[in-house]
Write a protein that holds these residues in place. Structure first.
Motif, PDB file in Angstrom:
ATOM      1  N   GLY A   1       0.819  -1.217   0.000  1.00 26.07           N
ATOM      2  CA  GLY A   1       0.000   0.000   0.000  1.00 26.07           C
ATOM      3  C   GLY A   1       0.845   1.257   0.000  1.00 26.07           C
ATOM      4  O   GLY A   1       0.585   2.198  -0.766  1.00 26.07           O
ATOM      5  N   VAL A   2       1.861   1.300   0.858  1.00 29.28           N
ATOM      6  CA  VAL A   2       2.772   2.454   0.902  1.00 29.28           C
ATOM      7  C   VAL A   2       3.445   2.624  -0.461  1.00 29.28           C
ATOM      8  O   VAL A   2       3.539   3.728  -1.001  1.00 29.28           O
ATOM      9  N   SER A   3       3.894   1.514  -1.007  1.00 29.38           N
ATOM     10  CA  SER A   3       4.549   1.536  -2.317  1.00 29.38           C
ATOM     11  C   SER A   3       3.602   2.044  -3.400  1.00 29.38           C
ATOM     12  O   SER A   3       4.016   2.809  -4.282  1.00 29.38           O
ATOM     13  N   GLY A   4       2.354   1.626  -3.351  1.00 31.94           N
ATOM     14  CA  GLY A   4       1.377   2.066  -4.346  1.00 31.94           C
ATOM     15  C   GLY A   4       1.189   3.566  -4.365  1.00 31.94           C
ATOM     16  O   GLY A   4       1.154   4.196  -5.428  1.00 31.94           O
ATOM     17  N   VAL A   5       1.082   4.155  -3.180  1.00 30.39           N
ATOM     18  CA  VAL A   5       0.909   5.611  -3.089  1.00 30.39           C
ATOM     19  C   VAL A   5       2.140   6.327  -3.644  1.00 30.39           C
ATOM     20  O   VAL A   5       2.030   7.264  -4.442  1.00 30.39           O
ATOM     21  N   ILE A   6       3.313   5.879  -3.244  1.00 30.85           N
ATOM     22  CA  ILE A   6       4.546   6.525  -3.706  1.00 30.85           C
ATOM     23  C   ILE A   6       4.730   6.301  -5.208  1.00 30.85           C
ATOM     24  O   ILE A   6       5.193   7.206  -5.923  1.00 30.85           O
ATOM     25  N   THR A   7       4.368   5.131  -5.699  1.00 33.19           N
ATOM     26  CA  THR A   7       4.494   4.840  -7.124  1.00 33.19           C
ATOM     27  C   THR A   7       3.618   5.777  -7.955  1.00 33.19           C
ATOM     28  O   THR A   7       4.035   6.270  -9.008  1.00 33.19           O
ATOM     29  N   CYS A   8       2.412   6.035  -7.493  1.00 38.99           N
ATOM     30  CA  CYS A   8       1.546   6.994  -8.181  1.00 38.99           C
ATOM     31  C   CYS A   8       2.180   8.385  -8.190  1.00 38.99           C
ATOM     32  O   CYS A   8       2.118   9.105  -9.194  1.00 38.99           O
ATOM     33  N   PHE A   9       2.818   8.754  -7.086  1.00 39.37           N
ATOM     34  CA  PHE A   9       3.511  10.043  -7.011  1.00 39.37           C
ATOM     35  C   PHE A   9       4.664  10.103  -8.020  1.00 39.37           C
ATOM     36  O   PHE A   9       4.868  11.114  -8.686  1.00 39.37           O
ATOM     37  N   ILE A  10       5.409   9.006  -8.166  1.00 42.05           N
ATOM     38  CA  ILE A  10       6.512   8.973  -9.129  1.00 42.05           C
ATOM     39  C   ILE A  10       5.976   9.080 -10.558  1.00 42.05           C
ATOM     40  O   ILE A  10       6.574   9.760 -11.407  1.00 42.05           O
ATOM     41  N   ALA A  11       4.848   8.447 -10.840  1.00 39.08           N
ATOM     42  CA  ALA A  11       4.234   8.580 -12.169  1.00 39.08           C
ATOM     43  C   ALA A  11       3.919  10.046 -12.453  1.00 39.08           C
ATOM     44  O   ALA A  11       4.189  10.551 -13.551  1.00 39.08           O
TER      45      ALA A  11
END
Length: 195
Positions: free
Chosen positions: A67-77
């Motif tokens: 979940g943490v990774s998902g949020v940060i991944t969206c931010f990187i996109a």
């Protein structure tokens, strides 16, 4: 005792996520890393949905790092798009992206976390396509240690799972495999480019 060990594994996985992403985000902001925007959009969408599917399949605190990774991944996109890091889009990239989008309705049609995770793991692996293509041609544009940290992070996420099943293990295990392949390919290409 087992609860505290699972919690410790989850915390280690979250810390590894942060340790991995913070320098990567800094590198994007400085222009040293140029992530492929389609890859990160695909990874962001799939990771967030897999997080919810793992929760539904009783993955518990082992799902938290995802979940943490998902949020940060969206931010990187978003950063990749805003910084115009790598927005070159080939026909093959469009195929990966459209295949990813075509797979997402399975979550809604089946309402079964297993099939959602199977589909989304496939979609996430397709998301590696544009990055593999880019890294093959420009092996120095990617940070190898980033993907090595993700191997470690997903290993700890698996150890932190409260319930082991295909639904809870498939996604992080597949990402471990994909990251290892990417690291090997980048290192091989770097040696060949310098030769």
């Amino acid at each position: 005792m087992e609860f505290s060990l699972k919690l410790a594994f989850s915390v280690v996985a979250i810390v590894l996520t942060l340790v991995t992403f913070i320098p990567y985000i800094r590198a994007i902001l400085s222009g040293a890393i140029k992530p492929h925007v389609f890859t990160w959009i695909i990874w962001g969408i799939t990771t967030v949905i897999v997080f919810f599917a793992q929760l539904e399949a009783e993955g518990g605190m082992g799902a938290w790092p995802i979940g943490v990774s998902g949020v940060i991944t969206c931010f990187i996109a978003l950063l990749a798009f805003l910084k115009r890091a790598d927005i070159s889009i080939s026909k093959v990239d469009w195929l990966f992206f459209l295949a990813a989008l075509a797979s997402l309705p399975i979550w809604f049609l089946t309402s079964d976390p297993l099939w959602a995770v199977v589909a989304l793991t496939g979609v996430d692996l397709l998301g590696f396509g544009p990055t593999i293509r880019k890294a093959y041609h420009f092996p120095h544009d990617e940070n190898v240690s980033f993907f090595v940290f993700f191997v470690a992070r997903n290993s700890f996420a698996i150890l932190a799972l409260e319930h082991y099943s295909v639904t809870t293990v498939l996604f992080p295990a597949a990402i471990i495999g994909a990251c290892l392949v990417l690291v090997l390919m980048i290192n091989t290409r770097r040696r060949l480019v310098w030769a």
